[in-house]
Design a protein around this motif. Structure first.
Motif, PDB file in Angstrom:
ATOM      1  N   GLU A 131       0.841  -1.229   0.071  1.00 19.17           N
ATOM      2  CA  GLU A 131      -0.025  -0.002  -0.049  1.00 19.17           C
ATOM      3  C   GLU A 131       0.940   1.404  -0.126  1.00 19.17           C
ATOM      4  O   GLU A 131       0.656   2.265  -0.624  1.00 19.17           O
ATOM      5  CB  GLU A 131      -1.022  -0.034   1.259  1.00 19.17           C
ATOM      6  CG  GLU A 131      -2.082  -1.047   1.213  1.00 19.17           C
ATOM      7  CD  GLU A 131      -2.994  -0.638   0.232  1.00 19.17           C
ATOM      8  OE1 GLU A 131      -4.239  -1.057   0.367  1.00 19.17           O
ATOM      9  OE2 GLU A 131      -3.195   0.385  -0.548  1.00 19.17           O
ATOM     10  N   ASN A 132       2.068   1.113   0.982  1.00 15.64           N
ATOM     11  CA  ASN A 132       2.668   2.278   0.865  1.00 15.64           C
ATOM     12  C   ASN A 132       3.523   2.737  -0.401  1.00 15.64           C
ATOM     13  O   ASN A 132       3.570   3.848  -0.842  1.00 15.64           O
ATOM     14  CB  ASN A 132       3.496   2.224   1.996  1.00 15.64           C
ATOM     15  CG  ASN A 132       2.826   2.763   3.452  1.00 15.64           C
ATOM     16  OD1 ASN A 132       1.854   2.446   3.788  1.00 15.64           O
ATOM     17  ND2 ASN A 132       3.719   3.544   4.241  1.00 15.64           N
ATOM     18  N   ALA A 133       3.989   1.526  -0.702  1.00 17.23           N
ATOM     19  CA  ALA A 133       5.036   1.758  -2.094  1.00 17.23           C
ATOM     20  C   ALA A 133       3.951   2.552  -3.204  1.00 17.23           C
ATOM     21  O   ALA A 133       4.478   3.262  -4.056  1.00 17.23           O
ATOM     22  CB  ALA A 133       5.321   0.377  -2.452  1.00 17.23           C
ATOM     23  N   LEU A 134       2.731   1.804  -3.260  1.00 16.39           N
ATOM     24  CA  LEU A 134       1.891   2.379  -4.266  1.00 16.39           C
ATOM     25  C   LEU A 134       1.524   3.653  -4.056  1.00 16.39           C
ATOM     26  O   LEU A 134       1.456   4.524  -5.136  1.00 16.39           O
ATOM     27  CB  LEU A 134       0.561   1.331  -4.081  1.00 16.39           C
ATOM     28  CG  LEU A 134      -0.180   1.017  -5.463  1.00 16.39           C
ATOM     29  CD1 LEU A 134       0.747   0.243  -6.508  1.00 16.39           C
ATOM     30  CD2 LEU A 134      -1.341   0.138  -5.224  1.00 16.39           C
ATOM     31  N   THR A 135       1.222   4.069  -2.843  1.00 21.69           N
ATOM     32  CA  THR A 135       0.993   5.701  -2.556  1.00 21.69           C
ATOM     33  C   THR A 135       2.282   6.325  -3.127  1.00 21.69           C
ATOM     34  O   THR A 135       2.200   7.502  -3.838  1.00 21.69           O
ATOM     35  CB  THR A 135       0.914   5.788  -1.044  1.00 21.69           C
ATOM     36  OG1 THR A 135      -0.200   4.726  -0.651  1.00 21.69           O
ATOM     37  CG2 THR A 135       0.487   7.168  -0.820  1.00 21.69           C
ATOM     38  N   GLY A 136       3.444   5.893  -2.716  1.00 25.73           N
ATOM     39  CA  GLY A 136       4.656   6.560  -2.814  1.00 25.73           C
ATOM     40  C   GLY A 136       4.969   7.066  -4.403  1.00 25.73           C
ATOM     41  O   GLY A 136       5.061   7.724  -4.825  1.00 25.73           O
ATOM     42  N   LEU A 137       4.558   5.747  -5.194  1.00 30.06           N
ATOM     43  CA  LEU A 137       4.918   5.811  -6.508  1.00 30.06           C
ATOM     44  C   LEU A 137       3.928   6.502  -7.567  1.00 30.06           C
ATOM     45  O   LEU A 137       4.340   7.102  -8.264  1.00 30.06           O
ATOM     46  CB  LEU A 137       4.970   4.387  -7.290  1.00 30.06           C
ATOM     47  CG  LEU A 137       6.256   3.596  -6.727  1.00 30.06           C
ATOM     48  CD1 LEU A 137       6.147   1.958  -7.181  1.00 30.06           C
ATOM     49  CD2 LEU A 137       7.524   4.023  -7.085  1.00 30.06           C
ATOM     50  N   THR A 138       2.775   6.429  -6.772  1.00 26.89           N
ATOM     51  CA  THR A 138       1.666   7.131  -7.666  1.00 26.89           C
ATOM     52  C   THR A 138       1.546   8.824  -7.445  1.00 26.89           C
ATOM     53  O   THR A 138       0.834   9.299  -7.878  1.00 26.89           O
ATOM     54  CB  THR A 138       0.189   6.445  -7.646  1.00 26.89           C
ATOM     55  OG1 THR A 138      -0.035   6.287  -6.030  1.00 26.89           O
ATOM     56  CG2 THR A 138       0.366   5.114  -8.194  1.00 26.89           C
TER      57      THR A 138
END
Ligand code: ADP
Ligand code: MG
Lengths: 250, 311
Positions: A131-138
């Motif tokens: 979830e966090n990686a997705l938030t960061g990358l988007t």
């Protein structure tokens, strides 16, 4: 040094002292025992068990990180967009599955020992990191992304040079959550014979020895606090490096 | 030279750029102007293929832009946008060196170019090279954004509302700087703005867009004197036309021999400034000086005649 840092250092030193020379703490724990039971865990080296506990936590979190970050990179590429929701639900399943159930299911396949515990912790760590990686990358600012494309960076160059460095603090925050959960949850691994601090707690419960229970619980709790603190500090450092906060303010 | 030929972009059912054709000569500043949503950005982004056209072609120096990978094309074309898009995790120097690094320049050459550009934009290299963008003011960030776009010495520079976020004084300074740099390097510039004033100040040619269509493509003087449609006329603002016309030329272009009373004005100012000075000081003529030397005068009657619609 801030008062907070001094307290943390003191706690760390106390923990190390306890792990290296547990017997010297016997007088402290003696009042918690009855009928002359041993005040300090005596069915194995506390240091060895703690190291094994940390190692299992580390391996599981590392595996979660590799898979979750890899997955988040794939689903944020143009060719992977369709898998975004699928991978989200997969990671969600990992999180809703109780770790005890994972252990119960894994034991018949993998037998007793470390593996079922590693798998349960690995599955548990996936979601927060993903979830966090997705938030960061988007959440790379639009104009930054557009400038990167406009200057002729390839997809790979943007990922490595812009998206990942900017997302790193947020990803690390997910790793921190996963690591702390994993550290605490690893205790139940001892029910299937993984060598973790749960062993100490269970020994205490089965022999009605409160001192053992307290020792196991305290070590896990202190490790969790120290680990969380250390990773938070690293996060702040990276955020500052990424220019996300002004140097002067930090 | 950029040749845009029948360029069209359609998203689902809506056509946002509709059969636009225009040629931008080498060394020109082409300003694309129009209201918000008229397709300016889309038109500009089709030049470096950030948007792929639905139909039509773009040729740069006779070469179709589709005959090489898009990222290679973009490294040859400078790109500066509103909000500058600086990399927050890279220093000013690293930001400016982005495209040279992509092109594989040697380190010393990149470092020299970074310092050269910082000096050109009045930022002391020793002081600013190693700062993060967040440690600069808005105006400084914008200058670094333009410096970064110019780093690899591109022949063409695309700018999308580059001064949109600046306050009026810094903005007018940034416009002057851009004109000076354009003169120095002869860069062909395509600049998008919604501000007709900016278009007239900067453009050697102005392309007026509305609802995806190119309404008029001409010099500022031509656009002011002979707007092709009512819409173009509105965009110029009918009440401002004489003053916009005067703003196109400098006092030096129309200085005449003779004396006049009172303080002199500098020959590099626009006719519009001279006109304002006449009205404000109640004089029929003002002395003109160049580099501190009186070189003649400019008269109110002459200015009035110049402000009239060209025949
Ligand atoms: N990727 C896109 N998908 C769908 N519509 C778009 C897209 N990009 C732009 N548009 C639409 O195209 C029109 C023109 O946009 P744009 O070129 O950005 O206009 P301008 O720069 O003149 O304000 C707008 O109505 C906008 O909503
Ligand atoms: Mg726009």
């Amino acid at each position: 040094m801030t008062p907070g840092a001094i307290v943390r250092l003191a706690i760390l030193i106390l923990l190390l002292a306890f792990l290296l020379a547990p017997q010297s703490f016997a007088p402290v724990f003696a009042p918690l025992t009855r009928f002359g039971a041993p005040p300090i865990y005596n069915q194995g080296s506390l240091l060895d068990i703690t190291l094994s506990h940390l190692w299992i936590t580390f391996l599981a979190t590392l595996a979660s990180t590799i898979v979750a970050v890899g997955l988040s990179i794939l689903v944020t590429r143009p060719f992977g967009k369709e898998f975004l929701s699928l991978s989200r639900s997969l990671a969600n399943v990992g999180q809703t599955f109780p770790p005890v159930a994972v252990l119960a299911l894994a034991v018949p396949v993998l037998g007793f020992g470390t593996e079922p515990t590693l798998i349960a912790l690995f599955l548990y760590g996936l979601l927060p990191i993903f979830e966090n990686a997705l938030t960061g990358l988007t959440n790379v600012p639009r104009d930054v992304d557009e400038a990167a494309r406009g200057m002729g960076m390839t997809g790979w160059q943007r990922l490595v040079g812009v998206e990942l460095p900017l997302a790193l603090p947020v990803i690390l925050s997910g790793i921190r959550v996963a690591a702390v959960i994993s550290l605490a949850t690893a205790t139940i691994g001892s029910t299937v014979a993984a060598r973790t601090l749960g062993e100490v707690i269970i020994a205490g419960l089965t022999t009605s020895n409160t001192a053992f229970v307290l020792q196991g619980g305290l070590i896990v709790g202190i490790l969790a606090v120290l680990l969380s603190d250390a990773l938070s500090a690293l996060e702040r450092l990276l955020a500052r490096r990424a220019g996300l906060t002004r140097r002067a303010e930090a | 030279m950029i040749e845009i030929d029948g360029l069209t972009k359609t998203y689902e059912a809506t056509t946002v750029v509709d059969h636009v054709s225009l040629t931008i000569e080498k060394g020109e500043i082409c300003v694309i102007v129009g209201t918000s949503g008229s397709g300016k950005t889309t038109l500009m982004r089709m030049i470096n293929r950030l948007v792929e056209p639905t139909a039509g072609t773009v040729r740069i120096d006779g070469r179709d832009t589709r005959d090489r990978p898009a990222h290679q094309l973009r490294r040859q074309i400078g790109y500066a946008i509103q909000g500058h898009g600086l990399f927050p995790h890279r220093t000013v120097g690293q930001n400016i060196g982005t495209v040279p690094r992509l092109l594989g320049w040697e380190k010393p050459r990149i470092a020299a170019r970074v310092d050269e550009l910082l000096s050109l934009f009045q930022l002391d290299p020793a002081l600013y090279r190693d700062r993060l963008p967040s440690e600069l003011s808005g105006g400084q960030q914008q200058r670094v954004g333009v410096a970064r776009a110019l780093a690899a010495e591109p022949d063409i520079l695309l700018m999308d509302e580059p001064f949109g976020a600046l306050d009026p004084i810094i903005r007018s300074k940034a416009q002057d700087d851009l004109l000076a740099i354009q003169k120095r390097f002869g860069t062909t510039i395509v600049l998008v703005t919604h501000d007709m004033e900016e278009a007239i100040t900067l453009g050697s040619k102005i392309a007026v867009m509305d609802k995806g269509k190119l309404l008029q493509y001409a010099t500022p003087a031509e656009i002011i004197a002979r707007p092709a449609t009512d819409f173009v006329n509105q965009l110029i603002g009918t009440g401002d036309r004489p003053f916009r016309l005067l703003s196109l030329e400098t006092v030096l272009d129309h200085v005449e021999p003779g004396e006049a009373a009172g303080d002199a004005i500098d020959a590099s100012l626009s006719l519009r400034d001279a006109y304002a000075e006449c009205l404000w000081s109640g004089r029929d003529a003002i002395p003109v000086e160049e580099a501190g030397q009186r070189i003649g005068r400019v008269t109110l009657s002459r200015l009035t005649a110049l402000a009239a619609r060209p025949q």
